[in-house]
Design an enzyme around this catalytic site. Sequence first.
Site, PDB file in Angstrom:
ATOM      1  N   LYS A 170       0.436 -10.564  -0.507  1.00 10.94           N
ATOM      2  CA  LYS A 170       1.160 -11.054   0.674  1.00 10.94           C
ATOM      3  C   LYS A 170       1.024 -12.562   0.860  1.00 10.94           C
ATOM      4  CE  LYS A 170       0.852  -6.957   3.722  1.00 10.94           C
ATOM      5  NZ  LYS A 170       0.081  -5.980   2.940  1.00 10.94           N
ATOM      6  N   GLU A 228      -7.528  -0.923  13.375  1.00 13.12           N
ATOM      7  CA  GLU A 228      -7.195  -2.343  13.553  1.00 13.12           C
ATOM      8  C   GLU A 228      -6.398  -2.501  14.850  1.00 13.12           C
ATOM      9  OE1 GLU A 228      -5.382  -6.110  10.995  1.00 13.12           O
ATOM     10  OE2 GLU A 228      -5.222  -4.088  10.198  1.00 13.12           O
ATOM     11  N   HIS A 240      -8.106   1.010   5.693  1.00 11.49           N
ATOM     12  CA  HIS A 240      -7.930   0.222   6.904  1.00 11.49           C
ATOM     13  C   HIS A 240      -8.086   1.183   8.082  1.00 11.49           C
ATOM     14  CE1 HIS A 240      -6.217  -2.734   4.219  1.00 11.49           C
ATOM     15  NE2 HIS A 240      -5.926  -3.558   5.211  1.00 11.49           N
ATOM     16  N   HIS A 252      -5.595  -9.691   0.619  1.00 12.89           N
ATOM     17  CA  HIS A 252      -4.220  -9.213   0.404  1.00 12.89           C
ATOM     18  C   HIS A 252      -3.483 -10.282  -0.398  1.00 12.89           C
ATOM     19  CE1 HIS A 252      -4.188  -5.675   3.161  1.00 12.89           C
ATOM     20  NE2 HIS A 252      -5.151  -6.362   3.761  1.00 12.89           N
ATOM     21  N   ASP A 302      -9.526 -11.442   4.121  1.00 13.76           N
ATOM     22  CA  ASP A 302      -8.316 -10.737   4.530  1.00 13.76           C
ATOM     23  C   ASP A 302      -7.074 -11.534   4.132  1.00 13.76           C
ATOM     24  OD1 ASP A 302      -7.093  -8.462   5.513  1.00 13.76           O
ATOM     25  OD2 ASP A 302      -7.319  -8.986   7.613  1.00 13.76           O
ATOM     26  N   ASN A 303      -6.138 -11.705   5.032  1.00 11.33           N
ATOM     27  CA  ASN A 303      -4.855 -12.340   4.709  1.00 11.33           C
ATOM     28  C   ASN A 303      -4.985 -13.860   4.675  1.00 11.33           C
ATOM     29  OD1 ASN A 303      -4.368  -9.664   6.124  1.00 11.33           O
ATOM     30  ND2 ASN A 303      -2.349 -10.073   5.264  1.00 11.33           N
ATOM     31  N   HIS A 345     -12.256  -7.991   0.636  1.00 12.94           N
ATOM     32  CA  HIS A 345     -11.067  -7.464   1.315  1.00 12.94           C
ATOM     33  C   HIS A 345     -10.064  -8.602   1.453  1.00 12.94           C
ATOM     34  CE1 HIS A 345      -9.173  -4.623   4.436  1.00 12.94           C
ATOM     35  NE2 HIS A 345      -8.401  -5.700   4.420  1.00 12.94           N
TER      36      HIS A 345
END
Length: 462
Positions: free
Chosen positions: A94, A242, A239, A91, A339-340, A89
């Site tokens: 971004k 969250e 998602h 991104h 994640d990010n 997972h």
Amino acid sequence: MLPSTSDYLLKNARVPLSLLEHKSIAQSASSVTAAAGTQIDFCMVDLEIVAGAIAQIIPASQEDLFPIVDKPIVDLCNGLVLPCFVDMHTHLDKGHIWERSPNPDGTFASAINAVRADAQKHWNAEDVYRRMQFGLKCSYAHGTKAIRTHIDAAGEQGTVSLAVFAALQAEWRDRLILQAVSLVSLDYFLTPAGEKLADKIAEIGGILGGVAYMNSDLDKQLDRVFSLAQERGLNLDFHTDETDDPKSTTLREVAKTAIRHEFSGQIICGHCCSLAVQPPELVTETLTLVNEANIGIVSLPMCNLYLQDRQSGRTPRWRGVTLLHELKAAAIPVAVASDNCRDPFYGFGDHDVLEVLNMAARIAHLDRPWEDWPRTVTETPADLMGLPNLGRIKVGLPADLILFKARNFSELLSRSQRDRTVVRQGKEIDTTLPDYRELDDLLQEDSAVETASIQTKPADAG
């Protein structure tokens, strides 16, 4: 460290018990017990590498039973050996925009606004390509073998970013397995554009996904996205929840929809934060449904710790992670992922899954006992991504390994392990990380080329 040939013997390796595929070997191998208690964490083995694959796993206690290997020997001196990581997972589209578009107050709402503004101004094909490429370089150098990335997929921005993903997927196919998930608000699938997106995801072999929010049309939205997936034979990745709002129950609604549709594909739900603040009876009901629906859960401990319960001038009261122990006890597969990375949703990170495991162990208390928690960044996400030959150490599989000087979990997670050796198909790779200066020209406010075609806001999630 390793010989130039792809035929050699790795001696005196410590492999986590849970990651040895051949349990008969694990049971017969000499084991190292934790200093306190009787928990068995590791097996002592030798690994014979032939033509870049694992040819033999020799328990240290049975070395005399095997013929002498006439090839170079590398003594690992009891160092840990792990399979390459699986980061399920992320991104990537971004990533690395922090210097250009920082989060002004660290909140979720500000992250959404900052990414939206950055996308509208900067996200042309070159910008997205170079930032995603930078993230892939980091992941590869740290020892990751497979990555799933969510891609903001609405409108023209989706066309641009999915094309960039397809190009990178082809360019990196010999080094990384890449999967793409569409990221839109679920109401998007109620429109003709949403159906076209589902067709596009099927065309590129991706996963259909989106952000589930509590709203009056949620049942209709979920029914639609499940129908689109079933019609095209697609898996799903959402998602969900969250938030710290106990009234947010989108995970439960996804499970109920899956059961109602008798959905046979793989479903992943990420975040699931509100589960940790819900009453016990609701948690029990939700976990029962999730188990019945065969849903896998991925927790994103670093990003959720960063965003959840953030208020100016106030110390956060909770960690933002979901109920990992309870999910596992309910026989629900759980993974953790990065994640990010260096964007408004998370201002830090380096695409290093070892850091993810490190943070997850500390935040969610995965260490007493360790049991099979190392699977959360290896075997479990590999299985959830449909990659059954990744994330484990097994005779016949490619020698895609990470070699550490650390001899136990305490040593492994107490230092950065920047001196790790990453092995792909038996060969040591260059683990030099890309220089941040590679992106300097993109991060200058006046450097990006604005394009009139990029008009659609990204999905409101990390």
